[in-house]
Motif scaffolding. Structure first.
Motif, PDB file in Angstrom:
ATOM      1  N   VAL A 291       0.854  -1.188   0.000  1.00  0.00           N
ATOM      2  CA  VAL A 291       0.000   0.000   0.000  1.00  0.00           C
ATOM      3  C   VAL A 291       0.886   1.233   0.000  1.00  0.00           C
ATOM      4  O   VAL A 291       1.824   1.337   0.806  1.00  0.00           O
ATOM      5  N   ASP A 292       0.599   2.153  -0.898  1.00  0.00           N
ATOM      6  CA  ASP A 292       1.310   3.434  -0.966  1.00  0.00           C
ATOM      7  C   ASP A 292       0.886   4.288   0.227  1.00  0.00           C
ATOM      8  O   ASP A 292      -0.305   4.550   0.413  1.00  0.00           O
ATOM      9  N   VAL A 293       1.836   4.702   1.041  1.00  0.00           N
ATOM     10  CA  VAL A 293       1.518   5.466   2.246  1.00  0.00           C
ATOM     11  C   VAL A 293       0.841   6.789   1.902  1.00  0.00           C
ATOM     12  O   VAL A 293      -0.104   7.214   2.584  1.00  0.00           O
ATOM     13  N   ASP A 294       1.276   7.463   0.845  1.00  0.00           N
ATOM     14  CA  ASP A 294       0.739   8.783   0.498  1.00  0.00           C
ATOM     15  C   ASP A 294      -0.697   8.710  -0.010  1.00  0.00           C
ATOM     16  O   ASP A 294      -1.531   9.563   0.316  1.00  0.00           O
ATOM     17  N   THR A 295      -1.000   7.713  -0.827  1.00  0.00           N
ATOM     18  CA  THR A 295      -2.328   7.632  -1.451  1.00  0.00           C
ATOM     19  C   THR A 295      -3.259   6.656  -0.755  1.00  0.00           C
ATOM     20  O   THR A 295      -4.459   6.658  -1.011  1.00  0.00           O
ATOM     21  N   ASP A 296      -2.689   5.790   0.098  1.00  0.00           N
ATOM     22  CA  ASP A 296      -3.460   4.727   0.764  1.00  0.00           C
ATOM     23  C   ASP A 296      -4.102   3.780  -0.255  1.00  0.00           C
ATOM     24  O   ASP A 296      -5.130   3.169   0.001  1.00  0.00           O
ATOM     25  N   GLU A 297      -3.468   3.650  -1.420  1.00  0.00           N
ATOM     26  CA  GLU A 297      -3.951   2.777  -2.483  1.00  0.00           C
ATOM     27  C   GLU A 297      -2.990   1.602  -2.663  1.00  0.00           C
ATOM     28  O   GLU A 297      -1.777   1.734  -2.463  1.00  0.00           O
ATOM     29  N   PRO A 298      -3.526   0.424  -3.052  1.00  0.00           N
ATOM     30  CA  PRO A 298      -2.641  -0.721  -3.332  1.00  0.00           C
ATOM     31  C   PRO A 298      -1.669  -0.404  -4.466  1.00  0.00           C
ATOM     32  O   PRO A 298      -2.035   0.275  -5.435  1.00  0.00           O
TER      33      PRO A 298
END
Length: 222
Positions: A58-65
């Motif tokens: 998960v990308d910390v900045d976008t909260d997207e997988p």
């Protein structure tokens, strides 16, 4: 094949090592969480009770997988860095918590966990030419209380060439006369048929019943 499947192919989890490594049990799964690539990604590794491994980035900045590390593309330097650190985490887990495995069924995994917990017993592979044959023995008497093998059903007298995982256990001769039914309980394979029988690990015999019979076999191996 995904990278995670390739890394853990033919590997068998040692559940007893997971918590010490940092996994946390949640219901029927063990979960390990870490951050990679300068903490830009949260990486979660989950192992179920059958030993299957799943991962999520998960990308910390976008909260997207994040999925590009699994894409079948070359990518640039950044994707290569993500892949490298992602695989390094998995390889470290494999080295610390897994071993080369032969037996993959759920019942086999539960049996191995049970004998470790109850009797501190591990599979012993005694025959180089038969790498999928192993034994379980008592530490005090040095006698075998179980065998685990991958064999053709034909070797149990069944009209099927399919390979299956089996466990062999001890029983008293008088009990074997009534136990063998060639459906749930079969003749002892490669063992004294007056004292041993075989169970196919396909859920035909419930796991709790197998555990009770392991206990009996252990007592008979004095």
């Amino acid at each position: 094949m995904k990278r995670v499947d390739y890394i853990f192919e033919n590997e068998q989890v040692n559940f007893d090592t997971l918590e010490a490594y940092g996994f946390v049990q949640s219901n029927s799964r063990f979960v390990y969480t870490t951050k990679i690539v300068n903490e830009q990604f949260i990486m979660k590794v989950e192992i179920d009770m059958e030993g299957h491994v799943q991962t999520k980035l998960v990308d910390v900045d976008t909260d997207e997988p994040y999925l590009l590390h699994e894409a079948n593309i070359e990518g640039g330097a950044f994707i290569a860095t993500v892949r490298c650190e992602y695989e390094a985490v998995l390889i470290a887990i494999k080295d610390a918590c897994f071993e080369q495995g032969i037996f993959h069924s759920q019942q086999a995994q539960e049996i191995l966990h049970y004998v470790r917990e109850m009797y501190h017993a591990e599979l012993e592979f005694l025959w180089e030419k038969f790498s999928d044959n192993a034994i379980l023995r008592r530490a005090d008497s040095n006698k075998w209380f179980g065998t685990m093998m991958c064999i053709s059903k034909q070797k149990l007298g069944l009209a099927d060439t399919k390979k299956v995982e089996v466990i062999g256990l001890r029983a008293k001769p008088e009990e074997l006369e009534h136990l063998i039914d060639y459906k749930r309980y079969h003749i002892g394979y490669h063992m004294n048929k007056k004292h041993w029988y075989t169970i196919i690990l396909d859920d035909s015999v419930p796991i709790e019943e197998i555990k009770r019979r392991i206990d009996t076999s252990y007592e008979l191996a004095l």
